[in-house]
Design an enzyme around this catalytic site. Sequence first.
Site, PDB file in Angstrom:
ATOM      1  CB  CYS A  93       5.920  -0.850   5.219  1.00 12.95           C
ATOM      2  SG  CYS A  93       6.609   0.185   3.913  1.00 12.95           S
ATOM      3  CB  CYS A  99       3.556   4.367   0.771  1.00 13.76           C
ATOM      4  SG  CYS A  99       3.157   3.302  -0.632  1.00 13.76           S
ATOM      5  CB  CYS A 102      -0.319  -0.914   2.848  1.00 11.65           C
ATOM      6  SG  CYS A 102       0.570  -2.196   1.956  1.00 11.65           S
ATOM      7  CD  GLN A 289      -7.536 -12.623  -9.296  1.00 13.13           C
ATOM      8  OE1 GLN A 289      -7.206 -11.569  -8.754  1.00 13.13           O
ATOM      9  NE2 GLN A 289      -8.802 -12.966  -9.434  1.00 13.13           N
ATOM     10  CG  ASN A 323      -7.293 -17.753 -13.038  1.00 14.77           C
ATOM     11  OD1 ASN A 323      -6.165 -18.234 -12.897  1.00 14.77           O
ATOM     12  ND2 ASN A 323      -8.059 -17.428 -12.002  1.00 14.77           N
ATOM     13  CG  ASN A 367     -20.312  -4.734 -23.889  1.00 12.94           C
ATOM     14  OD1 ASN A 367     -20.107  -4.938 -22.685  1.00 12.94           O
ATOM     15  ND2 ASN A 367     -20.596  -3.536 -24.354  1.00 12.94           N
ATOM     16  CB  CYS A 421     -12.433  -7.628  -7.098  1.00 10.68           C
ATOM     17  SG  CYS A 421     -12.985  -6.857  -8.630  1.00 10.68           S
TER      18      CYS A 421
END
EC number: 2.1.1.190
Length: 465
Positions: A93, A99, A102, A289, A323, A367, A421
């Site tokens: 890029c 930026c 990434c 996702q 999902n 919750n 994650c």
Amino acid sequence: MSEAVPTSARKSKNAPVAPGPAPVLEIESLDMEARGVGRTMTEDGEPGKVIFVEGALPGERVTYSSYRRKPSYEQATVVDILRPSVMRTQPKCTFFGTCGGCSMQHLDMRAQVAVKQRVLEDNLWHLAKLRAETMFAPIHGPSWGYRYRARLTVRNVAKKGGVLVGFHEKKSSYVADMTSCEVLPPHVSAMLVPLRRLVEGLSIRDRMPQIELAVGSTVTALVLRVLEPINADDEALLRAFADEHKVQFWLQPKGPDTVTPFYPLDVSLDYTLPEFGIRMPFKPTDFTQVNHQINRVLVGRALRLLAPSRDDRVLDLFCGIGNFTLPLARLSREVMGIEGSDTLTTRALANARENGVDGHTTFACRNLFEVTGDDLRALGAFDKFLIDPPREGALAVSKALAEIAQSGAGPLPKRIVYVSCNPSTLARDAGLLVHEAGYRLKGAGVVNMFPNTSHVESIALFERD
């Protein structure tokens, strides 16, 4: 008596330091933010400060410039690379480095995955004193054009010629002056400049701070955050743009609950899980996702590890729009999905009906950050759990399982698949599951959901006798 030093001659701790040769550093590793990590040496040959150097890679010898100094560490940027790493590659890029979208394009893709695997292993060991019995092979996918969700910032910047649409600059609130993006799908990347022109022509160009995009199987949705109503001329411009670029516009005047479709109205977003014959409709503000191709592989691996049978009751925690729940329903006697958002729970139920698995599924809104052992007992006995929490992890769930195990009052699942994650919260929760709830960490591995970034997605398998 010594002579007083004039105020103007006294050194301020914030005064600029006279320029000198940039210090040299050997880079030993990468941290979780993809910064090179090295350590200085004192004059006595003892280890000194840890230096975090943006843009440096393991094995490199670099010079650096520090922009933040603390007693035990410094943060710096690379000045010159004296000895490059064999892992270094040319960023694809044009805007990489400016930026903030990434952070790892300068690192070979195989090395990126290896670094993420090491981050996962290091977190498990340092935070929980755990090593997985097996390290799973990494899940790979496309390196470019994979980002099917993104939040773009909009700013009208006169000094830069008008409206900018893009990600924030690295470590800044400014918007990167970008005209393309290699991690967005090509058709979305090609829309960045036309989007700038579109916003330039709107009456509310200064009252539209954000565009959220979501790419589905057949349509791309753009959610415009509008702080003032659009007028008739704006409506005409949006319709013309939608027709030309085959996108759907949504408007969001206030909070997420105010998001409504604008034009066209006869299309809808969805993604598919072909291995399980699942079509998943969703709204552009629903959590899905980022990487649809990797998600398909991830769902397949999660279900193979969980190995549900037609006799199993499975609990899917943080189920989102279904999902994992819906594919599990194809293979299990019963699946219960629990999610903290009433909106997502409603969507999951609708998706189960559309895919003909509502007879094997139930959903509840709870919750899960406050769940207790008593709450889990009240749900009944489940053979297996699937846990897919946000970055905060599943601390309350892990504590609840530990409480049940230690009290001996209530059944526990024999197998848990945990999709994460955030390797730090995974390690924290894994420590509870193993050291306090009696599970074994049978395996763990990374999922390269976010190529060219430092984000680490992973999957882990726990079993209990």
